[in-house]
Motif scaffolding. Sequence first.
Motif, PDB file in Angstrom:
ATOM      1  N   ARG A 107     -23.220 -51.073  32.282  1.00 28.62           N
ATOM      2  CA  ARG A 107     -22.150 -51.570  33.154  1.00 28.62           C
ATOM      3  C   ARG A 107     -21.819 -53.027  32.838  1.00 28.62           C
ATOM      4  NH1 ARG A 107     -21.925 -53.929  38.771  1.00 28.62           N
ATOM      5  NH2 ARG A 107     -24.121 -54.403  38.486  1.00 28.62           N
ATOM      6  N   ARG A 108     -22.812 -53.851  32.654  1.00 28.93           N
ATOM      7  CA  ARG A 108     -22.584 -55.269  32.360  1.00 28.93           C
ATOM      8  C   ARG A 108     -21.942 -55.456  30.985  1.00 28.93           C
ATOM      9  NH1 ARG A 108     -25.168 -58.871  35.806  1.00 28.93           N
ATOM     10  NH2 ARG A 108     -26.428 -57.853  37.411  1.00 28.93           N
ATOM     11  N   PHE A 109     -22.356 -54.633  30.017  1.00 24.73           N
ATOM     12  CA  PHE A 109     -21.700 -54.708  28.710  1.00 24.73           C
ATOM     13  C   PHE A 109     -20.214 -54.394  28.840  1.00 24.73           C
ATOM     14  CE2 PHE A 109     -19.777 -52.071  25.466  1.00 24.73           C
ATOM     15  CZ  PHE A 109     -19.686 -52.990  24.424  1.00 24.73           C
ATOM     16  N   ILE A 110     -19.888 -53.295  29.542  1.00 27.97           N
ATOM     17  CA  ILE A 110     -18.487 -52.899  29.700  1.00 27.97           C
ATOM     18  C   ILE A 110     -17.702 -54.005  30.393  1.00 27.97           C
ATOM     19  CG2 ILE A 110     -16.963 -51.268  30.904  1.00 27.97           C
ATOM     20  CD1 ILE A 110     -19.101 -49.108  30.392  1.00 27.97           C
ATOM     21  N   ARG A 111     -18.282 -54.614  31.398  1.00 25.21           N
ATOM     22  CA  ARG A 111     -17.623 -55.716  32.126  1.00 25.21           C
ATOM     23  C   ARG A 111     -17.315 -56.875  31.184  1.00 25.21           C
ATOM     24  NH1 ARG A 111     -21.305 -58.102  36.612  1.00 25.21           N
ATOM     25  NH2 ARG A 111     -20.548 -56.305  37.784  1.00 25.21           N
ATOM     26  N   ASP A 112     -18.313 -57.305  30.432  1.00 28.76           N
ATOM     27  CA  ASP A 112     -18.141 -58.478  29.569  1.00 28.76           C
ATOM     28  C   ASP A 112     -17.194 -58.181  28.405  1.00 28.76           C
ATOM     29  OD1 ASP A 112     -19.929 -59.745  31.231  1.00 28.76           O
ATOM     30  OD2 ASP A 112     -21.647 -59.506  29.901  1.00 28.76           O
ATOM     31  N   GLU A 113     -17.351 -57.008  27.796  1.00 31.78           N
ATOM     32  CA  GLU A 113     -16.515 -56.667  26.647  1.00 31.78           C
ATOM     33  C   GLU A 113     -15.061 -56.479  27.064  1.00 31.78           C
ATOM     34  OE1 GLU A 113     -15.510 -55.795  22.663  1.00 31.78           O
ATOM     35  OE2 GLU A 113     -17.243 -56.792  23.573  1.00 31.78           O
ATOM     36  N   SER A 114     -14.830 -55.897  28.238  1.00 32.35           N
ATOM     37  CA  SER A 114     -13.451 -55.725  28.719  1.00 32.35           C
ATOM     38  C   SER A 114     -12.777 -57.071  28.912  1.00 32.35           C
ATOM     39  CB  SER A 114     -13.446 -54.931  30.027  1.00 32.35           C
ATOM     40  OG  SER A 114     -13.945 -53.627  29.834  1.00 32.35           O
ATOM     41  N   GLN A 115     -13.538 -58.043  29.398  1.00 31.98           N
ATOM     42  CA  GLN A 115     -12.976 -59.372  29.606  1.00 31.98           C
ATOM     43  C   GLN A 115     -12.568 -60.004  28.269  1.00 31.98           C
ATOM     44  OE1 GLN A 115     -15.213 -61.656  32.376  1.00 31.98           O
ATOM     45  NE2 GLN A 115     -13.979 -63.482  32.168  1.00 31.98           N
ATOM     46  N   LYS A 116     -13.368 -59.806  27.238  1.00 32.49           N
ATOM     47  CA  LYS A 116     -13.037 -60.346  25.911  1.00 32.49           C
ATOM     48  C   LYS A 116     -11.779 -59.675  25.357  1.00 32.49           C
ATOM     49  CE  LYS A 116     -17.896 -61.328  24.899  1.00 32.49           C
ATOM     50  NZ  LYS A 116     -19.097 -60.898  24.133  1.00 32.49           N
ATOM     51  N   ARG A 117     -11.657 -58.386  25.587  1.00 27.66           N
ATOM     52  CA  ARG A 117     -10.489 -57.667  25.070  1.00 27.66           C
ATOM     53  C   ARG A 117      -9.226 -58.041  25.839  1.00 27.66           C
ATOM     54  NH1 ARG A 117     -12.381 -52.104  22.425  1.00 27.66           N
ATOM     55  NH2 ARG A 117     -14.388 -52.828  21.631  1.00 27.66           N
ATOM     56  N   GLN A 118      -9.384 -58.289  27.134  1.00 28.17           N
ATOM     57  CA  GLN A 118      -8.234 -58.749  27.912  1.00 28.17           C
ATOM     58  C   GLN A 118      -7.755 -60.108  27.394  1.00 28.17           C
ATOM     59  OE1 GLN A 118      -6.281 -57.538  30.268  1.00 28.17           O
ATOM     60  NE2 GLN A 118      -7.299 -55.588  30.640  1.00 28.17           N
ATOM     61  N   ALA A 119      -8.700 -60.952  26.990  1.00 25.06           N
ATOM     62  CA  ALA A 119      -8.320 -62.265  26.450  1.00 25.06           C
ATOM     63  C   ALA A 119      -7.527 -62.107  25.156  1.00 25.06           C
ATOM     64  CB  ALA A 119      -9.580 -63.107  26.217  1.00 25.06           C
ATOM     65  N   ILE A 120      -7.910 -61.147  24.314  1.00 25.89           N
ATOM     66  CA  ILE A 120      -7.167 -60.891  23.076  1.00 25.89           C
ATOM     67  C   ILE A 120      -5.749 -60.439  23.407  1.00 25.89           C
ATOM     68  CG2 ILE A 120      -7.003 -59.341  21.082  1.00 25.89           C
ATOM     69  CD1 ILE A 120     -10.088 -59.356  21.007  1.00 25.89           C
ATOM     70  N   ALA A 121      -5.634 -59.480  24.345  1.00 20.87           N
ATOM     71  CA  ALA A 121      -4.308 -58.973  24.719  1.00 20.87           C
ATOM     72  C   ALA A 121      -3.435 -60.078  25.298  1.00 20.87           C
ATOM     73  CB  ALA A 121      -4.456 -57.825  25.711  1.00 20.87           C
ATOM     74  N   ALA A 122      -4.028 -60.922  26.165  1.00 21.28           N
ATOM     75  CA  ALA A 122      -3.256 -62.006  26.787  1.00 21.28           C
ATOM     76  C   ALA A 122      -2.737 -62.981  25.744  1.00 21.28           C
ATOM     77  CB  ALA A 122      -4.124 -62.726  27.814  1.00 21.28           C
ATOM     78  N   GLU A 123      -3.554 -63.263  24.729  1.00 27.50           N
ATOM     79  CA  GLU A 123      -3.155 -64.199  23.676  1.00 27.50           C
ATOM     80  C   GLU A 123      -2.042 -63.624  22.810  1.00 27.50           C
ATOM     81  OE1 GLU A 123      -5.027 -66.119  19.589  1.00 27.50           O
ATOM     82  OE2 GLU A 123      -6.390 -65.337  21.127  1.00 27.50           O
ATOM     83  N   VAL A 124      -2.212 -62.379  22.369  1.00 22.33           N
ATOM     84  CA  VAL A 124      -1.261 -61.796  21.419  1.00 22.33           C
ATOM     85  C   VAL A 124       0.047 -61.397  22.099  1.00 22.33           C
ATOM     86  CG1 VAL A 124      -0.919 -59.963  19.723  1.00 22.33           C
ATOM     87  CG2 VAL A 124      -3.175 -61.002  19.976  1.00 22.33           C
ATOM     88  N   LEU A 125      -0.040 -60.962  23.355  1.00 26.78           N
ATOM     89  CA  LEU A 125       1.157 -60.498  24.064  1.00 26.78           C
ATOM     90  C   LEU A 125       1.797 -61.588  24.918  1.00 26.78           C
ATOM     91  CD1 LEU A 125      -0.038 -56.945  25.219  1.00 26.78           C
ATOM     92  CD2 LEU A 125       1.303 -57.541  23.178  1.00 26.78           C
ATOM     93  N   ALA A 126       1.372 -62.822  24.735  1.00 25.75           N
ATOM     94  CA  ALA A 126       1.967 -63.929  25.499  1.00 25.75           C
ATOM     95  C   ALA A 126       3.480 -63.945  25.284  1.00 25.75           C
ATOM     96  CB  ALA A 126       1.355 -65.256  25.054  1.00 25.75           C
ATOM     97  N   GLY A 127       4.200 -64.103  26.370  1.00 23.79           N
ATOM     98  CA  GLY A 127       5.653 -64.102  26.292  1.00 23.79           C
ATOM     99  C   GLY A 127       6.272 -62.776  26.683  1.00 23.79           C
TER     100      GLY A 127
END
Length: 453
Positions: free
Chosen positions: A353-373
């Motif tokens: 559960r903790r792995f999924i939580r942490d990894e999802s947060q990292k992937r959300q950061a990637i999406a936020a960066e690339v899809l900015a705008g």
Amino acid sequence: MTDWTPILRPGGLPRYIQLADAIGTAIANGTLHDGARLPPQRMLAKRLGIDFTTVSRGYAEARHRRLVYSHVGRGTFVIGKTLVDPQREQRRAADMDLTMNLPPETEDPVLLARMQAGMQTVTANLIDLLRYQSSTGGQIDKEAASNWLSLRGLVPSLDRIAVTPGAHPTIVAILMSLAKPGDCVLCEDITYPGIRTICARLGLRLIGLPGDAEGIDPDALDTAIRNHRPKALYLNPTLNNPTTRTISLTRRQSIADVLLAHRLQLIEDDAYGFIPPQPPAPLASFAPELVWHIGGLAKCIGAGLRLAYTVAPSSHAARELAHQIKIISVMPSPLMMALVTRWILDGTADGIRRFIRDESQKRQAIAAEVLAGYQFEAAPNAFNVWLHLPQGVTRADIIGRMAGTGVGLMPSDAFTVSGVPSEAIRVCLGGQIKQSQLRDAMGLLAYLMSSQT
């Protein structure tokens, strides 16, 4: 390697589990090599200032995980990095349903070793687990379920807990008890596709309710109850699939007040409730006598388990649920129940559960960066983003051109209860795809949207 000394921290997991984890970590980072001899148990117990039994249990746990082997009179030796079975069926590895909202998958050798150790322990009771058993779990599995549900602040009596074969058949079973063809069920206007499929198959009318970032509108709920006399309300209140919205604590109280006023039952699909570090209290906390709380394990541990921990509004309701589950699927898999019970008791489930939580947060950061705008809805621990396409860009074209990237895209049509679907898609960030591949795929998605506009 008799000078190797692990670091055990006070509090948290039992020390024998920490010791086995430390052995796994040392193997993974190269500190302990194949064939290395571990310190004698009494020597290590003295060095760590703990009792001999704890060290003995830690070494036994490491053996269960196939990290070490022992020779009487010679000592305990490292096996090394032997986590991958050479006979792994590659066709199974490639079989993945990208239409689902997939959690990220771990490659951490220590966590994988703990997962495999649990499976190995369960096989010691293999014959017992191949029998027909209770349709909603035995005592040991309900106790583990209670332990897990306490992470959401729920402490129901065991006679209200049912171990069920996944959230989807559980929803079917509940609606079979509450409604008959032609009856009405309420839900969010953008909702989980499964509830749409279930209601259509059972002949139930599904009516979507408007809302905002905080959740469905309580006044609209009150009006719909008066106008349609529904048999139940269905909500996916935390990290809603697909919008990623979470109903606020204040709004949950308001919704519960309306339910209590009309005595309307709620199916609370808490599929993602275990993922955020500080989620709002479940709606079951506000109106326990009206709420069917479904704590599915597909998103927080693994979809292949096909298990959910369900809290019924009463012991009588739990017995009725058991009757319906027996009709639908006889029982949840005893093998899967035993495995999850083991993982909960030894801390492996919480590690996943903790792995999924942490990894999802990292992937959300990637999406936020690339899809900015671009316009999209997201949350730090969600598995997806809900992407609103720019004017002139169609969901059909984007989904077609993104095929083969390893990213699961679903159009708004699958989630829209009434009205015309908007030009929006759910972009899943989980599954087998790695972070670098995800960044490339998000870059392609951004390029396709910009080139079309």
